[in-house]
Write an enzyme that holds these catalytic residues in place. Structure first.
Site, mmCIF file in Angstrom:
data_model
loop_
_atom_site.group_PDB
_atom_site.id
_atom_site.type_symbol
_atom_site.label_atom_id
_atom_site.label_comp_id
_atom_site.label_asym_id
_atom_site.label_seq_id
_atom_site.Cartn_x
_atom_site.Cartn_y
_atom_site.Cartn_z
ATOM 1 N N SER A 36 0.808 -1.227 0.000
ATOM 2 C CA SER A 36 0.000 0.000 0.000
ATOM 3 C C SER A 36 0.840 1.275 0.000
ATOM 4 C CB SER A 36 -0.919 0.015 1.222
ATOM 5 O OG SER A 36 -0.160 -0.117 2.410
ATOM 6 N N ASP A 324 -2.970 7.931 8.114
ATOM 7 C CA ASP A 324 -3.950 7.058 8.773
ATOM 8 C C ASP A 324 -3.213 6.075 9.683
ATOM 9 O OD1 ASP A 324 -2.956 5.057 7.165
ATOM 10 O OD2 ASP A 324 -4.821 4.683 6.084
ATOM 11 N N HIS A 327 -0.327 4.514 7.389
ATOM 12 C CA HIS A 327 0.349 5.137 6.240
ATOM 13 C C HIS A 327 0.808 6.572 6.484
ATOM 14 C CE1 HIS A 327 -2.383 1.982 4.625
ATOM 15 N NE2 HIS A 327 -1.230 1.614 4.087
#
Ligand SMILES: *[C@@H]1O[C@H](CO)[C@@H](O)[C@H](O)[C@H]1NC(C)=O
Ligand SMILES: *[C@@H]1O[C@H](CO)[C@@H](O)[C@H](O)[C@H]1NC(C)=O
Ligand SMILES: *[C@@H]1O[C@H](CO)[C@@H](O)[C@H](O)[C@H]1NC(C)=O
Ligand SMILES: *[C@@H]1O[C@H](CO)[C@@H](O)[C@H](O)[C@H]1NC(C)=O
Length: 359
Positions: A36, A324, A327
């Site tokens: 991600s 978040d 991340h």
């Protein structure tokens, strides 16, 4: 020590403009693999994954405030690196190229195969994310692309093209998160497995034509908001930081060894552990003011839930290190990409990404 980073960043601003043309002539495309941290929308096409970011507030700082599937408020590290390399656009998600025509028209411009929630190990993903595209599958997707390249330019032409492309890989975090959630165990055995699996993927890419590898290690994973929650004191979860740090050495040794087996392999290995550690120690020069609490999420440190539209946003997103629960913010990944590109051996070895492009 943080002054080194700042100096490097300042230097980056001076060098980028001057070197753009040389760089563009040397690297003709970028191919991206990993998780991600660099996914630009592949997971949007998976039906059974929890690792999605194609809804607000994701993308709030992306052009037109679009949620693209990037796990960021804006651009991620793959985007920032593409910018450093002088490309007008970050390569698109492989799964967004749904027709043969769109694939063939993009393949000589670069493609992103990364998938949120995936890891180096093929069994990583289901525990935290559900359906993901593991690295082995990402490599198989690239093999399909290589096959199409051969049809278009011939094997020699494709090999020549790929020898001047950058293969950017950012993976390993999810393997460690899942290993840790499974109760950990024999760290050494885990890292031996991880490293040998990584080695096989790199070999496979080499045999498919990859020559220049830009690889980034995992950051201090225990300092993610989602992991601070696991520590009663709210400090970084050191068990996971230890594994992160040890993996850097293990993967670094593997790369050195691999280069001896693969004569034309060249690489730059970025130490995200060290880059982030310096920011944590001395955030002021880089204007970060909030190192613990994510900008969007819920629970302590906003580390208990993923971001979504109903949750509040922080007041100033450029001051937060974390966007978040897992991340970095756009500001943090921009700092990381600039460091990978221009920093000295303290942060990226044996050469930096810019030097890699110029070889
Ligand atoms: C996901 O669901 C859509 C709509 O139901 C379907 O068209 C698509 O084939 C599915 N994708 C996968 C990878 O299963
Ligand atoms: C390492 O890999 C072997 C073989 O796949 C497996 O049996 C073992 O459980 C793995 N060990 C760890 C710690 O992941
Ligand atoms: C947003 O996240 C919170 C916390 O996980 C959850 O309770 C809520 O249902 C979510 N809202 C949406 C629209 O997904
Ligand atoms: C956000 O923080 C940065 C860095 O501290 C500062 O330069 C900027 O002015 C702030 N923006 C707003 C809207 O307050």
């Amino acid at each position: 020590m943080a002054e080194t980073v700042v100096f490097t960043l300042l230097l980056a601003f001076c060098l980028v403009g001057l070197s753009l043309q040389t760089v563009q002539a040397k690297i003709n495309a970028m191919f991206v693999f990993g998780d991600s941290t660099v996914d630009v929308g592949n997971n949007n096409y998976l039906n059974n994954t929890k690792a999605k970011a194609n809804f607000p507030h994701y993308g709030v700082d992306f052009p037109s405030s679009t949620a693209t599937g990037r796990f960021s408020n804006g651009f991620n590290t793959a985007d920032q690196l593409a910018q450093q390399l002088g490309f007008p656009m970050s390569p698109p998600a492989f799964l967004s190229l749904q027709t043969r025509q769109s694939l063939t028209s993009q393949m000589f411009k670069g493609i992103n195969f990364a998938s949120g929630g995936s890891g180096i190990l093929s069994h990583t993903g289901p525990l935290l994310a559900g359906e993901v595209i593991p690295m082995s599958m990402q490599v198989r997707h690239f093999a399909m692309v290589r096959c199409n390249m051969d049809k278009s330019k011939g094997s020699y032409g494709a090999s020549d093209f790929l020898s001047r492309s950058l293969f950017f890989i950012s993976s390993g975090s999810n393997d460690m998160f899942e290993y840790s959630l499974n109760g950990e165990g024999d760290d050494t055995a885990f890292l031996v497995n991880l490293t040998s699996s990584y080695k096989n993927h790199l070999k496979a890419l080499y045999h498919l034509g990859a020559r220049k590898f830009g690889i980034v290690s995992v950051p201090p994973l225990g300092c993610c908001p989602s992991q601070r929650v696991r520590n009663p004191t709210g400090e970084c979860y050191e068990v996971l930081n230890d594994i992160s740090r040890t993996s850097y050495a293990a993967i670094g040794a593997m790369l050195k060894e691999l280069q001896m087996d693969l004569p034309e392999m060249k690489y730059a290995f970025g130490n995200a552990y060290k880059i982030v550690s310096y920011v944590l120690q001395d955030p002021q020069p880089l204007h970060f003011k909030e190192l613990k609490v994510a900008c969007c999420g819920g629970g302590p440190y906003n580390g208990s839930y993923a971001c979504n539209q109903t949750l509040p946003l922080c007041a100033n997103r450029t001051e937060h290190l974390f966007w978040d629960w897992f991340h970095p913010t756009q500001a943090a990944s921009e700092m990381a990409a600039e460091t990978l590109f221009t920093a000295n051996k303290n942060f990226v070895t044996p050469i930096n990404f810019q030097q890699l492009t110029e070889l």
